[in-house]
Write a protein that holds these residues in place. Structure first.
Motif, PDB file in Angstrom:
ATOM      1  N   ASN A  51      27.442  18.076 -25.000  1.00  0.00           N
ATOM      2  CA  ASN A  51      27.240  16.632 -24.937  1.00  0.00           C
ATOM      3  C   ASN A  51      28.115  16.005 -26.005  1.00  0.00           C
ATOM      4  O   ASN A  51      28.026  16.380 -27.186  1.00  0.00           O
ATOM      5  CB  ASN A  51      25.768  16.283 -25.183  1.00  0.00           C
ATOM      6  CG  ASN A  51      24.893  16.638 -24.000  1.00  0.00           C
ATOM      7  OD1 ASN A  51      25.253  16.372 -22.855  1.00  0.00           O
ATOM      8  ND2 ASN A  51      23.759  17.251 -24.267  1.00  0.00           N
ATOM      9  N   VAL A  52      28.933  15.053 -25.605  1.00  0.00           N
ATOM     10  CA  VAL A  52      29.931  14.480 -26.511  1.00  0.00           C
ATOM     11  C   VAL A  52      29.883  12.959 -26.439  1.00  0.00           C
ATOM     12  O   VAL A  52      29.773  12.381 -25.361  1.00  0.00           O
ATOM     13  CB  VAL A  52      31.351  14.966 -26.138  1.00  0.00           C
ATOM     14  CG1 VAL A  52      32.387  14.364 -27.080  1.00  0.00           C
ATOM     15  CG2 VAL A  52      31.425  16.485 -26.157  1.00  0.00           C
ATOM     16  N   SER A  53      29.968  12.321 -27.611  1.00  0.00           N
ATOM     17  CA  SER A  53      30.077  10.869 -27.676  1.00  0.00           C
ATOM     18  C   SER A  53      31.199  10.535 -28.650  1.00  0.00           C
ATOM     19  O   SER A  53      31.146  10.904 -29.823  1.00  0.00           O
ATOM     20  CB  SER A  53      28.760  10.242 -28.155  1.00  0.00           C
ATOM     21  OG  SER A  53      28.858   8.836 -28.217  1.00  0.00           O
ATOM     22  N   ILE A  54      32.231   9.850 -28.147  1.00  0.00           N
ATOM     23  CA  ILE A  54      33.388   9.477 -28.964  1.00  0.00           C
ATOM     24  C   ILE A  54      33.635   7.983 -28.807  1.00  0.00           C
ATOM     25  O   ILE A  54      33.653   7.466 -27.690  1.00  0.00           O
ATOM     26  CB  ILE A  54      34.659  10.251 -28.551  1.00  0.00           C
ATOM     27  CG1 ILE A  54      34.409  11.765 -28.616  1.00  0.00           C
ATOM     28  CG2 ILE A  54      35.838   9.874 -29.446  1.00  0.00           C
ATOM     29  CD1 ILE A  54      35.565  12.601 -28.083  1.00  0.00           C
ATOM     30  N   ALA A  55      33.811   7.310 -29.924  1.00  0.00           N
ATOM     31  CA  ALA A  55      34.084   5.875 -29.882  1.00  0.00           C
ATOM     32  C   ALA A  55      35.071   5.513 -30.983  1.00  0.00           C
ATOM     33  O   ALA A  55      34.983   6.021 -32.100  1.00  0.00           O
ATOM     34  CB  ALA A  55      32.793   5.076 -30.054  1.00  0.00           C
ATOM     35  N   ILE A  56      36.016   4.636 -30.659  1.00  0.00           N
ATOM     36  CA  ILE A  56      36.989   4.137 -31.626  1.00  0.00           C
ATOM     37  C   ILE A  56      37.063   2.625 -31.478  1.00  0.00           C
ATOM     38  O   ILE A  56      37.106   2.103 -30.365  1.00  0.00           O
ATOM     39  CB  ILE A  56      38.401   4.726 -31.388  1.00  0.00           C
ATOM     40  CG1 ILE A  56      38.350   6.254 -31.265  1.00  0.00           C
ATOM     41  CG2 ILE A  56      39.344   4.315 -32.516  1.00  0.00           C
ATOM     42  CD1 ILE A  56      39.684   6.868 -30.851  1.00  0.00           C
ATOM     43  N   MET A  57      37.075   1.918 -32.609  1.00  0.00           N
ATOM     44  CA  MET A  57      37.250   0.470 -32.553  1.00  0.00           C
ATOM     45  C   MET A  57      38.195   0.009 -33.655  1.00  0.00           C
ATOM     46  O   MET A  57      38.403   0.716 -34.644  1.00  0.00           O
ATOM     47  CB  MET A  57      35.908  -0.261 -32.679  1.00  0.00           C
ATOM     48  CG  MET A  57      35.220  -0.122 -34.013  1.00  0.00           C
ATOM     49  SD  MET A  57      33.804  -1.275 -34.232  1.00  0.00           S
ATOM     50  CE  MET A  57      32.815  -0.955 -32.798  1.00  0.00           C
ATOM     51  N   ASP A  58      38.778  -1.151 -33.439  1.00  0.00           N
ATOM     52  CA  ASP A  58      39.619  -1.768 -34.449  1.00  0.00           C
ATOM     53  C   ASP A  58      38.756  -2.145 -35.649  1.00  0.00           C
ATOM     54  O   ASP A  58      37.705  -2.775 -35.495  1.00  0.00           O
ATOM     55  CB  ASP A  58      40.305  -3.019 -33.873  1.00  0.00           C
ATOM     56  CG  ASP A  58      41.321  -3.605 -34.833  1.00  0.00           C
ATOM     57  OD1 ASP A  58      40.896  -4.200 -35.846  1.00  0.00           O
ATOM     58  OD2 ASP A  58      42.534  -3.494 -34.573  1.00  0.00           O
ATOM     59  N   ARG A  59      39.194  -1.752 -36.850  1.00  0.00           N
ATOM     60  CA  ARG A  59      38.365  -1.952 -38.038  1.00  0.00           C
ATOM     61  C   ARG A  59      38.217  -3.424 -38.401  1.00  0.00           C
ATOM     62  O   ARG A  59      37.206  -3.835 -38.975  1.00  0.00           O
ATOM     63  CB  ARG A  59      38.983  -1.187 -39.212  1.00  0.00           C
ATOM     64  CG  ARG A  59      38.171  -1.264 -40.487  1.00  0.00           C
ATOM     65  CD  ARG A  59      38.740  -0.395 -41.577  1.00  0.00           C
ATOM     66  NE  ARG A  59      38.095  -0.691 -42.851  1.00  0.00           N
ATOM     67  CZ  ARG A  59      38.397  -0.123 -44.005  1.00  0.00           C
ATOM     68  NH1 ARG A  59      39.366   0.784 -44.039  1.00  0.00           N
ATOM     69  NH2 ARG A  59      37.761  -0.455 -45.107  1.00  0.00           N
ATOM     70  N   MET A  60      39.193  -4.244 -38.064  1.00  0.00           N
ATOM     71  CA  MET A  60      39.153  -5.651 -38.432  1.00  0.00           C
ATOM     72  C   MET A  60      38.426  -6.500 -37.387  1.00  0.00           C
ATOM     73  O   MET A  60      37.612  -7.362 -37.731  1.00  0.00           O
ATOM     74  CB  MET A  60      40.580  -6.186 -38.633  1.00  0.00           C
ATOM     75  CG  MET A  60      41.327  -5.529 -39.799  1.00  0.00           C
ATOM     76  SD  MET A  60      40.545  -5.825 -41.421  1.00  0.00           S
ATOM     77  CE  MET A  60      39.784  -4.228 -41.747  1.00  0.00           C
TER      78      MET A  60
END
Length: 485
Positions: A51-60
């Motif tokens: 089971n995998v959960s990956i998330a990336i967002m712009d820091r600003m």
């Protein structure tokens, strides 16, 4: 004529501008596609069945850059410390100090204290042997040569539940599952409270190895069933405290040229601390007649003799977060419960953490937890939820302290690189990833801040459950992030 030339020039500029923007948009699409394809391939090939959960967002801006099951709840392991630490900084404050106080009652006559000595704890994980010695010296300075009364441990600042609900029976002997008491000691400057260090060294072949306890055996007992064997033979030595007892059993074979070190938990930190204190009193020439220890609240009429304060929280965060110290995390939870709700329990502290999350507009329905360290397998949170936390804490006055406490990828200094000092050594990630690690049986996690190859800053979370040996795969995914962002 001039108007016609101006119109033609404007049209040409507009054409070039549109063409350039189209190329830029195409480049962005290509970069995002490369990131998505690379991560998806790694997950499918190396994390099959997990089971995998990956998330990336712009820091600003908080804009979502990448999502692979980003809203799927996963066991966070020590990534739980990200919200515990944020709540502690908010509720307790960066200048908060733990206190341990020494009191006496009764009267002193001709060097004899006709009364009791109280050690009152407030959960200080930094209390060490030298602090107890200073307490003994403070009593000696008052002219006390004999204690004709009780030595009392006041651990009422916290409740009597020494272990959080998620501690398994076979974990209880080890430092990462140390019991939590308001009166506890640590064996070293890592502040592994509730533990002592056992060193075993080979002696003569056929004899039991030698054993050393640091700083003090206290009320624990050594059962040495081990044997020293010739060099080159198998090292089968084990050091464990028997379940719910004071016995540390050392068994197996230790080659004469080998050593073994283990951090072993105390059964009850309060009684262990009192046993240490009596031994130190004797070393300082103070006699204690009763040879028995007591636990009780300090009476209001007692006389304050000395106070030991810990370093402020902003300094304690370094060993705590860099080395992922479970004991300090769960002490902070109980302390928040005591300070905010006047009840030093895990349950009360977790309620305070939930209230903090709501105060910064986190969706706390995304968070399930029964401890603050991440040891429990009942904890769960999604990659998006962690990203949201890491986005919003940037607005807090104490964020620089929080950020500085995170391990730094591939930095060799133990109190800088922490649990990431031997990871993410690729030039793309070395020194460019500030993140909290997490590890449980079948669980590996990493969440924090990363700088992409484009020089921009991002927040990321990679949570993997139901897969052993996933650390190297997570590092590969994070390296792909750095390369394609």
């Amino acid at each position: 004529m001039r108007k016609r030339l101006a119109s033609l020039l404007m049209a040409w500029v507009l054409f070039v501008s549109m063409f350039g923007m189209g190329q830029l948009a195409q480049a962005e699409v290509t970069t995002e596609d490369a990131l998505s394809e690379s991560i998806s391939t790694i997950v499918q090939e190396k994390l099959s069945g997990a089971n995998v959960s990956i998330a990336i967002m712009d820091r600003m801006t908080g804009e979502v850059v990448y999502d692979y099951n980003g809203d799927t709840p996963i066991k966070p392991a020590s990534n739980m410390k990200l919200i515990t630490t944020a709540a502690a900084l908010d509720v307790l404050g960066e200048d908060y100090r733990f206190k341990t106080s020494l009191y006496t009652s009764g009267k002193l006559s001709n060097g004899v204290l006709k009364g009791d000595v109280y050690l009152q704890g407030q959960g200080d994980p930094t209390l060490m042997e030298e602090d107890l010695r200073q307490f003994a010296q403070a009593l000696k300075a008052k002219g006390i040569q004999t204690i004709d009364g009780r030595i009392v441990g006041d651990d009422k600042w916290f409740d009597d539940d020494l272990l959080t609900p998620g501690i398994w029976a076979n974990d209880e002997s080890y430092y990462y599952a140390a019991p939590i008491s308001a009166l506890t000691t640590s064996p070293n400057a890592d502040y592994d409270s509730g533990t002592i260090i056992i060193d075993v060294n080979g002696s003569a072949i056929g004899n039991a190895p030698t054993v050393k306890a640091t700083p003090h055996l206290g009320d624990l007992e050594i059962v040495n069933q081990a044997q020293t064997v010739a060099a080159g033979q198998s090292n089968t030595i084990t050091i464990e405290r028997s379940y719910r007892t004071n016995e540390i059993v050392i068994s197996g074979n230790l080659p004469i040229d080998k050593t073994k070190r283990e951090w072993v938990t105390m059964q009850h930190p309060t009684t262990h601390t009192l046993t240490m204190f009596q031994a130190i009193l004797e070393q300082e020439g103070i006699e204690y007649k009763k040879h028995k220890f007591f636990r009780a609240a300090t009476p209001k009429s007692a006389n304050l003799i000395s106070v030991k304060e810990s370093m402020p929280l902003n300094e304690l965060l370094i060993p705590y977060m860099k080395l992922s110290n479970n004991g300090i995390a769960d002490i902070l939870v109980k302390t928040m419960g005591k300070v905010k709700g006047n009840h030093g329990s895990t349950k009360a502290g977790l309620k305070v953490m939930e209230q903090y999350g709501k105060s910064i507009n986190l969706d706390m329905t995304d968070w399930k937890f029964e401890d603050g360290s991440g040891m429990s397998h009942a904890n769960s949170v999604s990659g998006f939820a962690i990203n949201d936390l890491l986005l919003k804490v940037q607005q807090e006055d104490w964020f620089d302290i929080y950020f500085k406490s995170l391990p730094v990828a591939a930095h060799p200094d133990r109190m800088v690189g922490g649990t990431l000092r031997n990871r993410l050594k690729d030039p793309l990630t070395s020194g460019n990833v500030y993140a909290k690690t997490g590890s449980l049986t079948g669980v590996s996690t990493l969440s924090g801040y990363i700088e992409g190859s484009n020089g921009e800053q991002y927040i990321f979370s990679v949570l993997v459950q139901d897969k052993s040996g996933a650390v190297s795969v997570i590092d590969e995914i994070v390296t792909v992030m750095a390369r394609n962002l």
